[in-house]
Design an enzyme around this catalytic site. Structure first.
Site, PDB file in Angstrom:
ATOM      1  CB  CYS A   1      -0.879  -0.040   1.239  1.00  0.00           C
ATOM      2  SG  CYS A   1      -1.634   1.501   1.702  1.00  0.00           S
TER       3      CYS A   1
ATOM      4  CB  CYS B   1       0.873   1.640   4.333  1.00  0.00           C
ATOM      5  SG  CYS B   1      -0.918   1.478   4.315  1.00  0.00           S
TER       6      CYS B   1
HETATM    7  C1  LIG Z   1       4.500  -0.263   7.575  1.00  0.00           C
HETATM    8  C2  LIG Z   1       3.012  -0.356   7.666  1.00  0.00           C
HETATM    9  C3  LIG Z   1       2.258   0.807   7.579  1.00  0.00           C
HETATM   10  C4  LIG Z   1       0.866   0.742   7.644  1.00  0.00           C
HETATM   11  N1  LIG Z   1       0.147   1.902   7.528  1.00  0.00           N
HETATM   12  C5  LIG Z   1      -1.197   1.842   7.527  1.00  0.00           C
HETATM   13  C6  LIG Z   1      -1.994   3.022   7.328  1.00  0.00           C
HETATM   14  O1  LIG Z   1      -1.465   4.124   7.133  1.00  0.00           O
HETATM   15  N2  LIG Z   1      -3.336   2.896   7.315  1.00  0.00           N
HETATM   16  C7  LIG Z   1      -3.945   1.687   7.488  1.00  0.00           C
HETATM   17  O2  LIG Z   1      -5.159   1.640   7.454  1.00  0.00           O
HETATM   18  N3  LIG Z   1      -3.224   0.562   7.693  1.00  0.00           N
HETATM   19  C8  LIG Z   1      -1.879   0.609   7.699  1.00  0.00           C
HETATM   20  N4  LIG Z   1      -1.160  -0.551   7.880  1.00  0.00           N
HETATM   21  C9  LIG Z   1      -1.864  -1.779   8.200  1.00  0.00           C
HETATM   22  C10 LIG Z   1      -2.130  -1.914   9.722  1.00  0.00           C
HETATM   23  O3  LIG Z   1      -0.970  -1.622  10.469  1.00  0.00           O
HETATM   24  C11 LIG Z   1      -2.554  -3.327  10.097  1.00  0.00           C
HETATM   25  O4  LIG Z   1      -1.584  -4.254   9.650  1.00  0.00           O
HETATM   26  C12 LIG Z   1      -3.904  -3.728   9.518  1.00  0.00           C
HETATM   27  O5  LIG Z   1      -4.862  -2.767   9.885  1.00  0.00           O
HETATM   28  C13 LIG Z   1      -4.337  -5.113  10.035  1.00  0.00           C
HETATM   29  O6  LIG Z   1      -4.449  -5.057  11.440  1.00  0.00           O
HETATM   30  P1  LIG Z   1      -4.546  -6.328  12.372  1.00  0.00           P
HETATM   31  O7  LIG Z   1      -5.569  -6.037  13.403  1.00  0.00           O
HETATM   32  O8  LIG Z   1      -4.753  -7.525  11.548  1.00  0.00           O
HETATM   33  O9  LIG Z   1      -3.179  -6.450  13.145  1.00  0.00           O
HETATM   34  P2  LIG Z   1      -1.774  -5.835  12.749  1.00  0.00           P
HETATM   35  O10 LIG Z   1      -1.731  -4.408  13.146  1.00  0.00           O
HETATM   36  O11 LIG Z   1      -1.495  -6.187  11.347  1.00  0.00           O
HETATM   37  O12 LIG Z   1      -0.784  -6.606  13.708  1.00  0.00           O
HETATM   38  C14 LIG Z   1      -0.388  -7.968  13.487  1.00  0.00           C
HETATM   39  C15 LIG Z   1      -0.152  -8.636  14.825  1.00  0.00           C
HETATM   40  O13 LIG Z   1       0.896  -7.935  15.521  1.00  0.00           O
HETATM   41  C16 LIG Z   1       0.608  -7.843  16.910  1.00  0.00           C
HETATM   42  N5  LIG Z   1       0.575  -6.407  17.255  1.00  0.00           N
HETATM   43  C17 LIG Z   1      -0.358  -5.498  16.913  1.00  0.00           C
HETATM   44  N6  LIG Z   1      -0.022  -4.286  17.363  1.00  0.00           N
HETATM   45  C18 LIG Z   1       1.145  -4.427  18.025  1.00  0.00           C
HETATM   46  C19 LIG Z   1       1.992  -3.532  18.711  1.00  0.00           C
HETATM   47  N7  LIG Z   1       1.715  -2.214  18.791  1.00  0.00           N
HETATM   48  N8  LIG Z   1       3.112  -4.015  19.277  1.00  0.00           N
HETATM   49  C20 LIG Z   1       3.417  -5.346  19.188  1.00  0.00           C
HETATM   50  N9  LIG Z   1       2.666  -6.227  18.545  1.00  0.00           N
HETATM   51  C21 LIG Z   1       1.531  -5.789  17.962  1.00  0.00           C
HETATM   52  C22 LIG Z   1      -0.712  -8.533  17.111  1.00  0.00           C
HETATM   53  O14 LIG Z   1      -0.446  -9.863  17.498  1.00  0.00           O
HETATM   54  C23 LIG Z   1      -1.353  -8.516  15.741  1.00  0.00           C
HETATM   55  O15 LIG Z   1      -2.215  -9.606  15.553  1.00  0.00           O
HETATM   56  C24 LIG Z   1       0.233  -0.505   7.801  1.00  0.00           C
HETATM   57  C25 LIG Z   1       0.995  -1.666   7.887  1.00  0.00           C
HETATM   58  C26 LIG Z   1       2.360  -1.622   7.806  1.00  0.00           C
HETATM   59  C27 LIG Z   1       3.157  -2.886   7.875  1.00  0.00           C
END
Ligand SMILES: Cc1cc2nc3c(=O)[nH]c(=O)nc-3n(C[C@H](O)[C@H](O)[C@H](O)COP(=O)(O)OP(=O)(O)OC[C@H]3O[C@@H](n4cnc5c(N)ncnc54)[C@H](O)[C@@H]3O)c2cc1C
Ligand SMILES: *[C@@H]1O[C@H](CO)[C@@H](O)[C@H](O)[C@H]1NC(C)=O
Ligand SMILES: *[C@@H]1O[C@H](CO)[C@@H](O)[C@H](O)[C@H]1NC(C)=O
Ligand SMILES: *[C@@H]1O[C@H](CO)[C@@H](O)[C@H](O)[C@H]1NC(C)=O
Ligand SMILES: CC(=O)N[C@H]1CO[C@H](CO)[C@@H](O)[C@@H]1O
Length: 460
Positions: free
Chosen positions: A384, A387
């Site tokens: 993305c 992102c």
């Molecule tokens: C570099 C990057 C930038 C992004 N920017 C955006 C954006 O601008 N806008 C957008 O809508 N989405 C963005 N995303 C996507 C977003 O961060 C999530 O990955 C997505 O929303 C899916 O969320 P999720 O609930 O599946 O868990 P995710 O946030 O994908 O986390 C994966 C796993 O990591 C663990 N985890 C979660 N948070 C933490 C933490 N703070 N510390 C330690 N472990 C943790 C949990 O076990 C979680 O299940 C970005 C992703 C990346 C990699």
């Protein structure tokens, strides 16, 4: 029961329900987000007050200026670790680069100089711009020596891969037109990135398998027990990444696409999204710890800003955009902000890191640097683009903060000509990313206040 009394009863029941739910909903995210932070002498409440009242408003003003809003970035670097096929098809992911007319003349002409000039001219220009910021009373031999030193040393000082801003692939992006917010980027692609960061690029005892990957079955083992066994530096590394992750997820919850029609898109807070990510019960106790890591990251970047003050106090330093009145005003604002940062009473003590046995400390620092650099490379794998843009900017900004905190070189207001050590340098790209990255973390801390009140008012 009459209709009227039924309604009254229903109302009073809801309100009773509301207060308990409200207390607990806010409590479940914020219960541990209070008091002293681990590994530092600071508490959450002091940071909240300091950020929300003092830093945040000034920083927002600064970041809306031309110098800081235009960020030059190469979003087309190929992913160095695997072949990424799926280009993000989501329209909210699109990044709109600036047309040439939108970029201020001052910025353009310096990039013109860089990209069009022949290579020896380029060195001249670089010299003029970088050494030009330094006091002009250096002898030619010293200059020459500094130039040589700098080439070598800049690289060894750095925690982050910087884009080649001279490449034709690099483009200016107006950050105000491309805010960090919900994009819909999620699922296996997003997890792969987070996973490779935590699993392959974070220090941890090798025997421990963290149940990070949501695709893998959850072993139920708490994430954080393994953290206890790490040295303070490795723990700090993890907490910085986790803080960054938390910040990104706060932003997407605070600027969620709530509604969309022919005329407009409505972006605002989605409280349930926030709860899914940070509620203690919904995250097996992890959410509040992630929020604490955000504060840790805040302290690290704040300390870097306090430390870099003398660099910006140099009379020869300009926030150059080609509009002298505005540039001077913005420099004044920048210095006010940095003085304010310096006055923060409970700064992180970076000398506690990489201390002890010199040889071991050097090795540890080297590992820290390499690992962080690798993470900045992983950002080129984020499909993305929006992102990727903010991911790159924030890792670069944090990398710059680490460079400031752990550079062996003196950061001084007046470079000392008789000092053979070359002085500390920052490129425009580093400066822009440093302040914008801190702007993101500062905004997240501010947003936590909003979520706290939204959760307290929750009706269900
Ligand atoms: C570099 C990057 C930038 C992004 N920017 C955006 C954006 O601008 N806008 C957008 O809508 N989405 C963005 N995303 C996507 C977003 O961060 C999530 O990955 C997505 O929303 C899916 O969320 P999720 O609930 O599946 O868990 P995710 O946030 O994908 O986390 C994966 C796993 O990591 C663990 N985890 C979660 N948070 C933490 C933490 N703070 N510390 C330690 N472990 C943790 C949990 O076990 C979680 O299940 C970005 C992703 C990346 C990699
Ligand atoms: C860099 O990250 C990639 C992707 O996660 C990983 O495969 C590789 O081992 C890392 N390299 C170093 C030197 O850490
Ligand atoms: C808010 O987020 C939740 C959880 O992701 C989602 O189910 C819901 O549809 C979102 N609300 C709106 C109005 O989009
Ligand atoms: C400059 O550096 C030299 C050598 O390190 C030192 O002796 C001198 O005091 C310094 N001068 C100033 C003004 O800091
Ligand atoms: C050591 C020092 O301060 N040298 C010079 C720095 O630049 C000013 C203005 O150009 C000179 O007046 C100083 O002599």
């Amino acid at each position: 029961m009459t209709m009227k009394s039924f309604i009254l009863l229903a109302l009073s029941l809801t309100s009773v329900h509301t207060t308990t739910a409200a207390g607990s909903a806010a409590h479940r995210c914020f219960c541990q987000v209070t008091g002293t932070l681990d590994d530092c002498a600071c508490d959450v409440e002091t940071i909240d007050r300091f950020n929300n009242k003092e830093i945040f408003p000034k920083l927002q003003k600064l970041l809306s200026s031309d110098y800081f809003r235009f960020y030059k970035v190469n979003l087309n670097n190929p992913c160095p670790f695997w072949t990424d096929h799926s280009q993000c098809g989501l329209k909210y992911c699109a990044v709109k680069p600036c047309t040439p007319g939108e970029v201020p003349e001052g910025l353009k002409s310096s990039s013109y100089k860089y990209s069009e000039a022949a290579s020896q001219d380029l060195e001249e220009c670089e010299k003029a711009e970088k050494l030009g910021a330094v006091n002009g009373s250096l002898s030619d031999e010293t200059r020459q020596a500094l130039q040589e030193w700098k080439k070598h040393d800049d690289e060894s000082d750095r925690f982050c891969m910087l884009d080649d801003v001279d490449s034709p692939e690099s483009q200016y992006v107006d950050l105000l037109l491309n805010p960090e917010r919900f994009t819909g980027y999620k699922g296996p692609e997003a997890w792969r990135i987070w996973n490779s960061i935590y699993e392959e690029n974070c220090f941890k005892p090798y025997s421990v398998k963290r149940p990070l990957n949501p695709l893998a079955s959850n072993s139920g083992q708490g994430f954080y027990c393994w953290l206890e066994g790490l040295c303070v530096e490795k723990r700090a590394f993890f907490r910085l990444i986790s803080g960054l992750h938390a910040s990104i997820n706060i932003h997407l919850s605070a600027r969620y696409l709530l509604d969309e029609n022919w005329f407009e898109m409505k972006w605002s807070h989605n409280v349930s999204e926030f709860q899914l990510r940070f509620d203690k019960e919904l995250t097996e106790g992890e959410g509040p710890k992630r929020l604490r890591n955000l504060y840790f990251l805040y302290l690290i970047e704040l300390r870097a800003l306090a430390k870099i003050l003398p660099y910006f106090e140099r009379p020869a330093f300009h926030l150059y955009t080609g509009q002298p009145t505005e540039d001077n005003e913005k420099k004044k604002l920048l210095l006010e902000l940095l003085h304010m940062a310096k006055l923060f009473p409970l700064h992180f003590d970076e000398t506690a890191l990489f201390a002890g046995n010199k040889k071991e400390a050097m090795k540890l620092k080297e590992d820290f640097k390499l690992t962080f650099k690798n993470i900045s490379r992983i950002m080129d794998c984020v499909e993305c683009f929006k992102c990727r843009l903010w991911g790159k900017l924030q890792t670069q900004g944090l990398g710059t903060a680490l460079k400031i905190l752990f550079s062996e070189r003196q950061i001084e207001a007046m470079p000392n000509a008789s000092n053979t050590n070359p002085s500390f340098q920052l490129s425009r790209q580093e400066i822009v990313s440093l302040f914008n990255a801190f702007g993101r973390i500062s905004t997240s801390v501010r947003e936590l206040d909003n979520f706290r009140s939204l959760l307290s008012n929750l009706k269900q």
